[in-house]
Write an enzyme that holds these catalytic residues in place. Structure first.
Site, PDB file in Angstrom:
ATOM      1  N   ILE A 157      -0.370  -7.098  10.639  1.00 46.10           N
ATOM      2  CA  ILE A 157      -0.180  -8.315  10.171  1.00 46.10           C
ATOM      3  C   ILE A 157      -1.175  -9.521  10.302  1.00 46.10           C
ATOM      4  CG2 ILE A 157       0.968  -9.332  12.119  1.00 46.10           C
ATOM      5  CD1 ILE A 157       2.742  -9.000   8.791  1.00 46.10           C
ATOM      6  N   ASP A 201       1.278  -3.906  13.306  1.00 47.40           N
ATOM      7  CA  ASP A 201       0.217  -4.195  13.884  1.00 47.40           C
ATOM      8  C   ASP A 201      -0.957  -4.802  12.848  1.00 47.40           C
ATOM      9  OD1 ASP A 201       0.725  -2.177  16.357  1.00 47.40           O
ATOM     10  OD2 ASP A 201       1.301  -1.403  14.547  1.00 47.40           O
ATOM     11  N   GLU A 248       0.804  -1.210  -0.020  1.00 43.72           N
ATOM     12  CA  GLU A 248       0.096   0.169  -0.081  1.00 43.72           C
ATOM     13  C   GLU A 248       0.871   1.441  -0.087  1.00 43.72           C
ATOM     14  OE1 GLU A 248      -2.369  -0.533   3.271  1.00 43.72           O
ATOM     15  OE2 GLU A 248      -3.033  -2.381   2.707  1.00 43.72           O
ATOM     16  N   PHE A 298       2.180  -1.383   8.831  1.00 42.88           N
ATOM     17  CA  PHE A 298       2.497  -1.335  10.217  1.00 42.88           C
ATOM     18  C   PHE A 298       2.294  -2.666  10.684  1.00 42.88           C
ATOM     19  CE2 PHE A 298       0.514   3.280  11.529  1.00 42.88           C
ATOM     20  CZ  PHE A 298       1.688   3.796  10.687  1.00 42.88           C
ATOM     21  N   HIS A 342      -1.720   0.360  17.345  1.00 46.94           N
ATOM     22  CA  HIS A 342      -0.516   0.806  16.573  1.00 46.94           C
ATOM     23  C   HIS A 342       0.816   0.891  16.996  1.00 46.94           C
ATOM     24  CE1 HIS A 342      -4.237   2.012  14.359  1.00 46.94           C
ATOM     25  NE2 HIS A 342      -3.535   2.151  13.426  1.00 46.94           N
ATOM     26  N   GLU A 393      -4.098  -7.190   2.516  1.00 47.02           N
ATOM     27  CA  GLU A 393      -2.808  -7.733   2.851  1.00 47.02           C
ATOM     28  C   GLU A 393      -2.826  -9.231   2.543  1.00 47.02           C
ATOM     29  OE1 GLU A 393      -3.079  -3.781   5.175  1.00 47.02           O
ATOM     30  OE2 GLU A 393      -4.473  -5.432   4.685  1.00 47.02           O
TER      31      GLU A 393
END
Length: 346
Positions: free
Chosen positions: A101, A99, A43, A97, A142, A74
């Site tokens: 994943i 976070d 992204e 980020f 985050h 993702e």
């Protein structure tokens, strides 16, 4: 393993003070010039050059086929990277980020991590999952590191650089690796200005690698071994300088990689100092700090250590308020205090 000071010894016109995001972008550019199998997607990695600028200029240099902006999906583009790696490409996929994943974890731990093993090594997985972690006052969803999470999954290499020099060299090594690598940039380091780093600030123009799994002794000392990684390396160096004024000589080791984990360098230091402090911005429970302590004890035995202490983020979500984040996440003041308390307890 051999230890280094985390940067080049020479000086000259080929050495610059540039920031971490510039180093990562430069490393990717050099690797893409060297090997046309290297592709980058995620992204905002193309036109925008990444949310932190760490893919800046790549789409202009190599075109949209090799540097591709993706939808917010993702699972889809990480799966595409797995397929490309199986076909001989060397994809670098950016999860903005760390976070985030969770939405593609299936592709990470059941595909990327296991395919080489499940095919008896016949199918390669030369893939880099590039992502940003760490605490910068951005609340619970985050502000995570999560390198301990990835390290727990067999089949993945996990790196987390602490300086511009290491960021460039470790990225090159990650791209060239035939195993999947989770490359965790620290958000705070990505936002840090050039010239403000405590170590590894001088970066050569040419391509070079920093070996995965090789720790660096960034400060020599005789009283205590402090082991850490990523942004807390700089925080630990500041704390060590403060403690030096109090007569405490702290050796600071930057692990650089969580997997492979360089216990040789750590044990060589602890065998001299007899005291070990592990500082980790990741969660304390079931994480890196426990692995380092256990590995040292198993190798050296309990009689070699007079003191062992862990200092990390407790097992609570990171608070939204910056003042509360600073109260739970290791920083230079709390690191220095942890060392002082070890001195009082000895």
């Amino acid at each position: 393993m051999t230890t280094t000071t985390g940067g080049p010894a020479r000086t000259g016109t080929d050495i610059r003070n540039i920031n971490v995001s510039q180093c990562v972008a430069e490393s990717l550019r050099l690797e893409m010039e060297r090997d046309d199998r290297v592709v980058v997607f995620g992204e905002d990695v193309g036109l925008q050059g990444g949310v932190f600028g760490s893919t800046r200029g790549l789409q202009k240099a190599f075109g949209r086929d090799r540097v591709r902006d993706t939808p917010i999906s993702e699972m889809a583009f990480t799966g595409a990277a797995v397929g490309l790696a199986m076909e001989g490409y060397r994809p670098v996929v950016e999860i903005m980020f760390v976070d985030f994943i969770g939405v593609c974890l299936e592709q990470v731990y059941n595909a990327a991590a296991k395919i080489r093993y499940m095919t008896g090594g016949r199918v390669g997985m030369p893939m880099v999952i590039k992502t940003a972690g760490g605490c910068i006052g951005s609340a619970a969803q985050h502000s995570q590191c999560l390198w301990g999470t990835f390290a727990h999954l067999p089949g993945l290499q996990v790196v987390a650089p602490s300086s511009p020099y290491d960021s460039k060299g470790l990225m090159a090594a990650a791209v060239r690796s035939d195993d999947p690598v989770v490359f965790i940039e620290h958000k705070g380091l990505l936002l840090q200005k050039a010239g403000s780093f405590t170590h590894g600030a001088q970066v050569p123009k040419e391509a070079y690698t920093v070996p995965l799994g090789q720790a660096s002794v960034v400060r020599s000392g005789s009283d205590l071994t402090l082991v850490t990684i990523s942004a807390t390396v700089g925080e630990s160096l500041h704390a060590a300088e403060e403690l030096a004024g109090e007569g405490v000589d702290v050796e600071v080791i930057d692990l650089r990689s969580v997997v492979p984990l360089d216990l040789d360098t750590v044990c060589a230091s602890v065998a001299r100092t007899g005291r070990l402090l592990v500082v980790d911005e990741d969660y304390l429970g079931f994480g890196l700090s426990g692995e380092v302590v256990t590995g040292v004890v198993e190798r050296l035995g309990t009689r070699a250590l007079r003191q062992v202490v862990r200092h990390g983020t407790p097992n609570v979500p990171v608070p939204a308020a910056l003042s509360l984040e600073q109260a739970v996440v290791p920083r230079r003041a709390s690191i220095a205090q942890a060392v002082r308390e070890m001195g009082r307890a000895s």
